[in-house]
Write a protein that holds these residues in place. Structure first.
Motif, mmCIF file in Angstrom:
data_model
loop_
_atom_site.group_PDB
_atom_site.id
_atom_site.type_symbol
_atom_site.label_atom_id
_atom_site.label_comp_id
_atom_site.label_asym_id
_atom_site.label_seq_id
_atom_site.Cartn_x
_atom_site.Cartn_y
_atom_site.Cartn_z
ATOM 1 N N VAL A 31 0.862 -1.193 0.000
ATOM 2 C CA VAL A 31 0.000 0.000 0.000
ATOM 3 C C VAL A 31 0.893 1.235 0.000
ATOM 4 O O VAL A 31 1.748 1.386 0.869
ATOM 5 N N ALA A 33 1.067 4.469 1.079
ATOM 6 C CA ALA A 33 0.322 5.356 1.991
ATOM 7 C C ALA A 33 0.581 6.819 1.671
ATOM 8 O O ALA A 33 -0.327 7.651 1.751
ATOM 9 N N SER A 53 -10.747 8.205 4.249
ATOM 10 C CA SER A 53 -10.048 7.166 4.991
ATOM 11 C C SER A 53 -8.964 6.524 4.125
ATOM 12 O O SER A 53 -9.195 6.235 2.950
ATOM 13 N N LYS A 57 -3.154 10.357 6.216
ATOM 14 C CA LYS A 57 -3.067 11.456 7.187
ATOM 15 C C LYS A 57 -2.318 11.030 8.450
ATOM 16 O O LYS A 57 -1.389 11.692 8.897
ATOM 17 N N SER A 58 -2.753 9.877 9.012
ATOM 18 C CA SER A 58 -2.105 9.408 10.253
ATOM 19 C C SER A 58 -0.661 9.006 9.990
ATOM 20 O O SER A 58 0.211 9.229 10.837
HETATM 21 N N1 LIG Z 1 1.210 -0.321 9.843
HETATM 22 C C1 LIG Z 1 0.580 -0.469 8.681
HETATM 23 N N2 LIG Z 1 0.619 -1.643 8.018
HETATM 24 C C2 LIG Z 1 -0.003 -1.807 6.834
HETATM 25 N N3 LIG Z 1 -0.721 -0.845 6.228
HETATM 26 C C3 LIG Z 1 -0.801 0.358 6.849
HETATM 27 C C4 LIG Z 1 -0.163 0.587 8.101
HETATM 28 N N4 LIG Z 1 -0.419 1.873 8.462
HETATM 29 C C5 LIG Z 1 -1.185 2.403 7.483
HETATM 30 N N5 LIG Z 1 -1.405 1.493 6.512
HETATM 31 C C6 LIG Z 1 -2.165 1.700 5.266
HETATM 32 O O1 LIG Z 1 -1.722 2.920 4.695
HETATM 33 C C7 LIG Z 1 -2.808 3.671 4.185
HETATM 34 C C8 LIG Z 1 -2.857 5.032 4.880
HETATM 35 O O2 LIG Z 1 -3.250 4.810 6.227
HETATM 36 P P1 LIG Z 1 -3.480 6.012 7.245
HETATM 37 O O3 LIG Z 1 -3.915 5.426 8.531
HETATM 38 O O4 LIG Z 1 -2.295 6.897 7.246
HETATM 39 O O5 LIG Z 1 -4.679 6.783 6.537
HETATM 40 P P2 LIG Z 1 -5.664 7.870 7.163
HETATM 41 O O6 LIG Z 1 -5.878 8.882 6.096
HETATM 42 O O7 LIG Z 1 -5.144 8.365 8.456
HETATM 43 O O8 LIG Z 1 -6.966 6.990 7.359
HETATM 44 P P3 LIG Z 1 -8.132 7.147 8.472
HETATM 45 O O9 LIG Z 1 -8.737 8.487 8.183
HETATM 46 O O10 LIG Z 1 -9.058 6.020 8.161
HETATM 47 O O11 LIG Z 1 -7.496 7.070 9.812
HETATM 48 C C9 LIG Z 1 -4.051 2.820 4.415
HETATM 49 O O12 LIG Z 1 -4.347 2.126 3.236
HETATM 50 C C10 LIG Z 1 -3.662 1.873 5.532
HETATM 51 O O13 LIG Z 1 -4.331 0.656 5.428
#
Ligand SMILES: Nc1ncnc2c1ncn2[C@@H]1O[C@H](COP(=O)(O)OP(=O)(O)OP(=O)(O)O)[C@@H](O)[C@H]1O
Length: 271
Positions: A31, A33, A53, A57-58
């Motif tokens: 993925v 990210a 989602s 961001k995280s």
């Molecule tokens: N530790 C990890 N292992 C595998 N995939 C990950 C990991 N951390 C994040 N991802 C993947 O990376 C991508 C970005 O994740 P992230 O949590 O940063 O998104 P986000 O925008 O914060 O989402 P949300 O708003 O749902 O919290 C997603 O597809 C997530 O599944």
């Protein structure tokens, strides 16, 4: 103004994200990210990261915090590469992550261990100051399980503020709270930000929340996670989440969010 004095006038950014990419391996494959994300955040700026989602961001917040490392690119804090966590960049999550075996004061005192050179009495004074700032001075001896969700997040906020970090990284800190509690916290956070003048990076799904709190809203798009568009929010502070002008700004950002979402889906169909 001469060119020399104009050049001297440049204030370096507090945080710089430079061409950062990050991927994760999962059972269903790799993925992406974040893909080549660049962002500059000024000292004292309140920046909200918004997007659907999975748009990274995280992941970006964790990289700025030093909880994880980018595959390529770099994150600078005050011009120095971020290589790990540090007390000048404190993080607050959706789940309060307080220590249930310590009371409210104990939780703040624990975080103040990050601040060397203070006596125990000075630490207690600092802890009391921040509990007062979040309106919980009366609850300093309460057990964590006795507090409501909103109160726990207030303690978590006080705990993050106590070591006096210059940067506060907040990952959907109010998402699990009811609307009334959230609205009160929007007001309080704006007051605290004005009083303590932190640089804040705030992750949220909630566009109205972002428009209420941010000087700038950065819109991300997913798969791969990229910065799509940025919006300056120049409305007067403190801002009221229910005001019409704020609703108008939020609508403008939501339109852009939907447009990007639709176009990325269309691209997906074509591919
Ligand atoms: N530790 C990890 N292992 C595998 N995939 C990950 C990991 N951390 C994040 N991802 C993947 O990376 C991508 C970005 O994740 P992230 O949590 O940063 O998104 P986000 O925008 O914060 O989402 P949300 O708003 O749902 O919290 C997603 O597809 C997530 O599944």
């Amino acid at each position: 103004m001469s060119i020399d004095s104009e050049l001297e006038n440049i204030v370096p950014s507090k945080l710089v994200v430079e061409g950062v990419s990050k991927s994760f391996k999962s059972r269903s494959g790799v993925v992406q990210a974040l893909d080549n994300v660049s962002l500059e955040i000024a000292e004292g700026e309140f920046v909200c990261l918004v997007g659907p989602s999975g748009c990274g961001k995280s992941t970006l917040l964790n990289l700025i915090a030093g909880l994880d490392k980018p595959d390529s690119g770099r994150v600078l804090s005050d011009g120095q590469p971020v290589t790990g966590t540090g007390r000048e960049r404190m993080v607050m999550f959706q789940e309060h992550a307080l220590f249930p075996w310590l009371d409210v004061m104990g939780n703040l005192m624990f975080s103040l261990k990050l601040k060397p050179g203070l006596t125990d009495a000075e630490r207690k004074d600092v802890a009391r100051y921040y509990l007062k700032l979040v309106g919980l001075e009366r609850f300093m001896h309460a057990n964590i399980h006795e507090l409501s969700g909103g109160m726990k997040q207030r303690v978590a906020l006080a705990r993050a503020l106590a070591p006096n970090p210059r940067v506060l990284l907040m990952d959907e800190p109010f998402a699990a709270l009811d609307a009334m509690t959230r609205e009160q916290l929007y007001e309080d956070l704006q007051k605290i930000w004005a009083a303590r003048r932190k640089t804040i990076v705030f992750v949220t799904h909630n566009v109205r929340e972002a428009a209420c709190l941010g000087d700038r809203v950065v819109l991300f798009s997913p798969h791969p996670g990229r910065v799509r568009e940025q919006f300056k929010v120049t409305l007067d502070r403190p801002r009221d989440i229910s005001s019409i002008v704020l609703a108008e700004k939020a609508t403008e950002i939501t339109r852009a969010l939907k447009a990007h979402h639709t176009s990325s889906q269309a691209v997906g169909v074509k591919a």
